[in-house]
Design an enzyme around this catalytic site. Structure first.
Site, mmCIF file in Angstrom:
data_model
loop_
_atom_site.group_PDB
_atom_site.id
_atom_site.type_symbol
_atom_site.label_atom_id
_atom_site.label_comp_id
_atom_site.label_asym_id
_atom_site.label_seq_id
_atom_site.Cartn_x
_atom_site.Cartn_y
_atom_site.Cartn_z
ATOM 1 N N TYR A 139 0.866 -1.179 0.000
ATOM 2 C CA TYR A 139 0.000 0.000 0.000
ATOM 3 C C TYR A 139 0.907 1.236 0.000
ATOM 4 O O TYR A 139 2.077 1.146 -0.380
ATOM 5 C CB TYR A 139 -0.903 -0.116 1.247
ATOM 6 C CG TYR A 139 -2.046 0.843 1.323
ATOM 7 C CD1 TYR A 139 -2.939 0.988 0.263
ATOM 8 C CD2 TYR A 139 -2.251 1.610 2.464
ATOM 9 C CE1 TYR A 139 -3.993 1.879 0.345
ATOM 10 C CE2 TYR A 139 -3.312 2.496 2.555
ATOM 11 C CZ TYR A 139 -4.172 2.637 1.489
ATOM 12 O OH TYR A 139 -5.209 3.521 1.572
ATOM 13 N N ARG A 192 -6.180 10.552 -10.714
ATOM 14 C CA ARG A 192 -5.547 11.201 -9.537
ATOM 15 C C ARG A 192 -5.056 10.083 -8.625
ATOM 16 O O ARG A 192 -5.693 9.732 -7.652
ATOM 17 C CB ARG A 192 -6.592 12.093 -8.843
ATOM 18 C CG ARG A 192 -6.052 13.090 -7.883
ATOM 19 C CD ARG A 192 -5.611 12.506 -6.532
ATOM 20 N NE ARG A 192 -6.664 12.262 -5.569
ATOM 21 C CZ ARG A 192 -6.673 11.205 -4.747
ATOM 22 N NH1 ARG A 192 -5.731 10.276 -4.776
ATOM 23 N NH2 ARG A 192 -7.648 11.060 -3.881
ATOM 24 N N LYS A 210 -5.840 -1.861 -2.834
ATOM 25 C CA LYS A 210 -6.976 -1.620 -1.933
ATOM 26 C C LYS A 210 -7.720 -2.927 -1.676
ATOM 27 O O LYS A 210 -8.139 -3.203 -0.555
ATOM 28 C CB LYS A 210 -7.942 -0.593 -2.537
ATOM 29 C CG LYS A 210 -7.383 0.824 -2.611
ATOM 30 C CD LYS A 210 -7.687 1.638 -1.366
ATOM 31 C CE LYS A 210 -7.029 3.010 -1.441
ATOM 32 N NZ LYS A 210 -7.196 3.816 -0.226
ATOM 33 N N GLU A 282 -12.224 5.015 -6.570
ATOM 34 C CA GLU A 282 -10.920 5.292 -5.974
ATOM 35 C C GLU A 282 -10.065 6.122 -6.914
ATOM 36 O O GLU A 282 -9.891 5.762 -8.096
ATOM 37 C CB GLU A 282 -10.231 3.953 -5.678
ATOM 38 C CG GLU A 282 -9.010 4.055 -4.802
ATOM 39 C CD GLU A 282 -9.322 4.414 -3.353
ATOM 40 O OE1 GLU A 282 -10.166 3.750 -2.731
ATOM 41 O OE2 GLU A 282 -8.706 5.374 -2.847
ATOM 42 N N ASP A 283 -9.535 7.194 -6.423
ATOM 43 C CA ASP A 283 -8.538 8.000 -7.124
ATOM 44 C C ASP A 283 -8.985 8.484 -8.503
ATOM 45 O O ASP A 283 -8.210 8.489 -9.475
ATOM 46 C CB ASP A 283 -7.187 7.248 -7.181
ATOM 47 C CG ASP A 283 -6.546 7.161 -5.789
ATOM 48 O OD1 ASP A 283 -7.217 7.527 -4.809
ATOM 49 O OD2 ASP A 283 -5.384 6.739 -5.687
ATOM 50 N N ASP A 305 -14.028 6.322 -1.612
ATOM 51 C CA ASP A 305 -13.063 6.187 -0.523
ATOM 52 C C ASP A 305 -12.361 7.509 -0.226
ATOM 53 O O ASP A 305 -12.118 7.844 0.942
ATOM 54 C CB ASP A 305 -12.045 5.125 -0.953
ATOM 55 C CG ASP A 305 -11.113 4.722 0.154
ATOM 56 O OD1 ASP A 305 -11.543 4.726 1.318
ATOM 57 O OD2 ASP A 305 -9.955 4.381 -0.150
ATOM 58 N N ASP A 306 -12.033 8.273 -1.259
ATOM 59 C CA ASP A 306 -11.263 9.501 -1.063
ATOM 60 C C ASP A 306 -12.102 10.595 -0.412
ATOM 61 O O ASP A 306 -11.594 11.381 0.373
ATOM 62 C CB ASP A 306 -10.698 9.984 -2.408
ATOM 63 C CG ASP A 306 -9.802 8.923 -3.013
ATOM 64 O OD1 ASP A 306 -8.802 8.577 -2.388
ATOM 65 O OD2 ASP A 306 -10.148 8.382 -4.092
ATOM 66 N N ASN A 447 -0.548 11.619 0.226
ATOM 67 C CA ASN A 447 0.238 10.424 -0.083
ATOM 68 C C ASN A 447 0.865 10.554 -1.457
ATOM 69 O O ASN A 447 0.340 11.283 -2.302
ATOM 70 C CB ASN A 447 -0.697 9.200 -0.087
ATOM 71 C CG ASN A 447 -1.302 8.947 1.279
ATOM 72 O OD1 ASN A 447 -0.618 8.986 2.277
ATOM 73 N ND2 ASN A 447 -2.604 8.704 1.305
#
Ligand code: NDP
Ligand code: PYR
Ligand code: MG
Length: 591
Positions: A139, A192, A210, A282-283, A305-306, A447
């Site tokens: 991760y 992203r 994930k 996600e992202d 999630d973000d 991150n």
């Protein structure tokens, strides 16, 4: 055993949990093959019992040197393995020793991926038993580097690639995936990836990573997890010129073309797996993330999630930190650097919790929270030009052009970094926050480590050891003036595995903000005095399976309360039920 399971499942028979029997007596006809008419196309899947060489090549069933003498006889393995028989524990010890020999984190990552491709249960045993050591490998931060180099390290597909080439055929693509009973999908379009920007198709490392946490941390079976990357191109010039780039070599599709592919995907998922499959976004870049969540939130079981997972984990950290910094949530003033998915998502959940606690309207509690974006403090004079998700945060104030100016003007008690830009919490900023707070709460969420707004060392040194600090990617403990400071990891990995498990075990069909609050509440409650003594505002990842079971139970309880749970009757003891549903990586005996 059966009576125990009956008790925790609220009296429901264990047999009722097996795949639903059809009238004809077989299992559910997931792909409609039994009832297809002659002119409908079906996928000719066949199943066979693996044995001999093919058993050793099947990562779901391979046990390597741990095959017993009896299994070697009955499964035609004699001679294919050296004579020794290892226990799973000995295999684990050997592998950990060899992984520890690698100096470069990416080599450790590749060793872990190779293990997953060779022996899935051993991979999860390692990850579960050594979670604090291996989380930074599978991760953040290492997964970020893996995505950047995915083209070069790509070996075997670990998830589904759905590109513009598959337009009109997405349902067929889903049917190519060998597993049918999917419960959780993590999907990205790679625009992203962490704070690293547009990595196009190479973002696949994120859904894969994930979902490995869904299994290791949350106990969702690996076969029920499906990583997906939607490839609509990339605007990353370096990747477009890279001869080893694995994705579509074109600029990103936008507008109707983008929306159509996403819609086809969302429709196909529901058609193929039903209404209870969880789709975790996600992202995605924020211009798509908010839109997709709003569009599909009322028709699908979707979770971003973000925006949502991050909000839940940060709220938990802030609530837990109150024990160290004092006051109630409403007594604090929050300032964010970064007003995107993470920043505005967190801000909204904090304001919601504050509103529930104080009974003040949301519009009022929002006023305790300020955000800075790339153009400065978000204030009312900028309202017209702001993206819609920033508008609720445009409070009355004169314009302020940068974070330092905002810190001086707003005097926050809590400073949160969600900008994706590293080293933006400078010495002057941390010293200023520390000048009017006895114990400033500083969260550098971006991150991977290179994008963190400051390091643990900087936060502790510049605040003269007074900051309560947590970061998105892990930092080692740091000694300052003879005292050891242990930084916490404020990462949505605390929330999404347990949150998803809670949705799955309750058969929830929609996500609701109150479930995010429920998850957050159970995480905050698990911080012990021993954790607080070290300055931690999160419990350690070493107890994550227990944490996930508690989060799952609280989320499921909320789903039942809200009437969106379909698994009936409600199990009497939801924590025990969650634990009983969790995947174990221990080898099974083959007959
Ligand atoms: N710890 C965790 O669990 C999580 C961490 N994150 C991390 O948070 C970061 C941001 O993610 P996300 O919110 O989705 O990203 P977004 O792109 O949605 O938002 C980024 C925000 O930061 C602002 N920003 C960018 N550069 C600067 C700058 N130099 N000064 C001030 N503001 C700036 C942007 O401003 P503008 O709007 O003006 O462009 C935007 O508001 C990423 O690094 C990600 O890895 C995300 C989710 C979870
Ligand atoms: C942790 C996470 O989801 C992110 O950085 O995007
Ligand atoms: Mg993310």
């Amino acid at each position: 055993m059966e009576s125990f399971l009956k008790e925790i499942r609220g009296g429901e028979s264990v047999l009722d949990l097996s795949p639903r029997a059809t009238v004809g007596g077989g299992v559910e006809d997931v792909y409609g093959e039994d009832c297809a008419t002659e002119n409908q196309l079906v996928t000719p899947w066949t199943y066979s019992v693996a044995s001999g060489y093919s058993l050793l090549r099947d990562p779901h069933h391979n046990k390597g040197l741990a095959f017993t003498e009896a299994e070697r006889d009955s499964h035609y393995l004699r001679g294919l393995l050296p004579p020794v028989v290892f226990s799973q524990e000995l295999q684990e010890k050997k592998l950990m020793a060899s992984i520890r020999k690698y100096q470069v984190p990416l080599q450790k990552y590749m060793a872990m991926m190779e293990l997953e491709e060779r022996n899935e249960r051993l991979f999860y045993k390692l990850l579960i038993d050594n979670v604090e050591e291996l989380l930074p490998i599978v991760y953040t931060p290492t997964v970020g580097e893996a995505c950047q180099k995915y083209g070069s390290i790509f070996r075997r597909p670990q998830g589904l690639y759905i590109s513009l080439k598959e337009k009109g055929k997405v349902l067929d693509v889903l049917k190519n995936w060998p597993e049918r009973n999917i419960q959780v999908i993590v999907v990205t379009d790679g625009e992203r990836i962490l704070g690293l920007g547009d990595l196009g198709c190479q973002g696949m490392g994120i859904p894969v990573g994930k979902l490995s946490l869904y299994t290791a941390l949350g106990g969702v079976r690996p076969s029920a997890c499906l990583p997906v990357t939607i490839d609509v191109g990339t605007n990353n010039e370096t990747l477009l010129k890279d001869e080893f780039y694995i994705g579509l070599r074109q600029k990103r599709a936008t507008g109707q073309e983008y929306d159509d592919l996403l819609h086809e995907f969302m429709t196909a998922v529901k058609q193929n797996y039903g209404e209870k499959v969880l789709i975790q976004f996600e992202d995605f870049a924020n211009h798509n993330a908010f839109k997709l969540l709003a569009k599909y939130g009322t028709t699908h079981l979707v979770f971003n999630d973000d925006i949502q997972g991050t909000a839940s984990v940060v709220l938990a950290g802030v609530v837990a930190a109150l024990k160290l910094i004092g006051g109630t949530l409403a007594d604090h003033t929050f300032l964010f650097l970064g007003a995107g998915e993470a920043g505005t998502g967190i801000a909204e959940l904090i304001a919601l919790e504050m509103s529930k606690q104080t009974k003040a309207p949301l519009e009022e509690t929002r006023k305790k929270i300020w955000l800075v974006d790339s153009k400065g403090l978000i204030v009312s004079s900028r309202k017209e030009s702001l993206q819609h998700f920033k508008q609720p945060w445009a409070h009355e104030h004169e314009p302020v052009k940068d974070l330092l100016g905002a810190v001086k003007a707003i005097k926050p008690t809590v400073l949160i970094g969600s900008s994706g830009v590293g080293r933006t919490f400078t010495k002057e900023i941390i010293e200023t926050v520390s000048s009017f707070n006895e114990k400033p709460l500083i969260m550098a969420l971006s991150n991977p480590t290179s994008q963190s707004e400051c390091t643990a060392e900087e936060a502790y040194t510049w605040s003269e050891g007074r900051a309560i600090f947590a970061s998105g990617s892990p930092f080692d403990p740091f000694e300052y003036n003879g005292k050891l400071f242990v930084p916490g990891q404020a990462n949505n990995a605390y929330i999404f595995p347990g949150f998803g498990l809670g949705l799955v075990i309750s058969g929830a069909i929609r996500v609701h903000d109150d479930m995010l609050l429920a998850a957050s509440e159970s995480l905050a409650k698990l911080v012990s005095d021993e954790n607080y003594d070290k300055g931690l505002i999160y419990p350690p990842f070493s107890s994550i399976r227990k944490i996930s079971a508690n989060i799952a139970a609280n989320v499921a309880a909320k789903a039942y309360e809200l009437g969106v749970a379909t698994r009936l009757p409600r199990p009497a003891n939801l924590v025990k039920y969650a634990e009983s549903c969790m995947y174990s990586p221990v080898y099974r005996t083959y007959r």
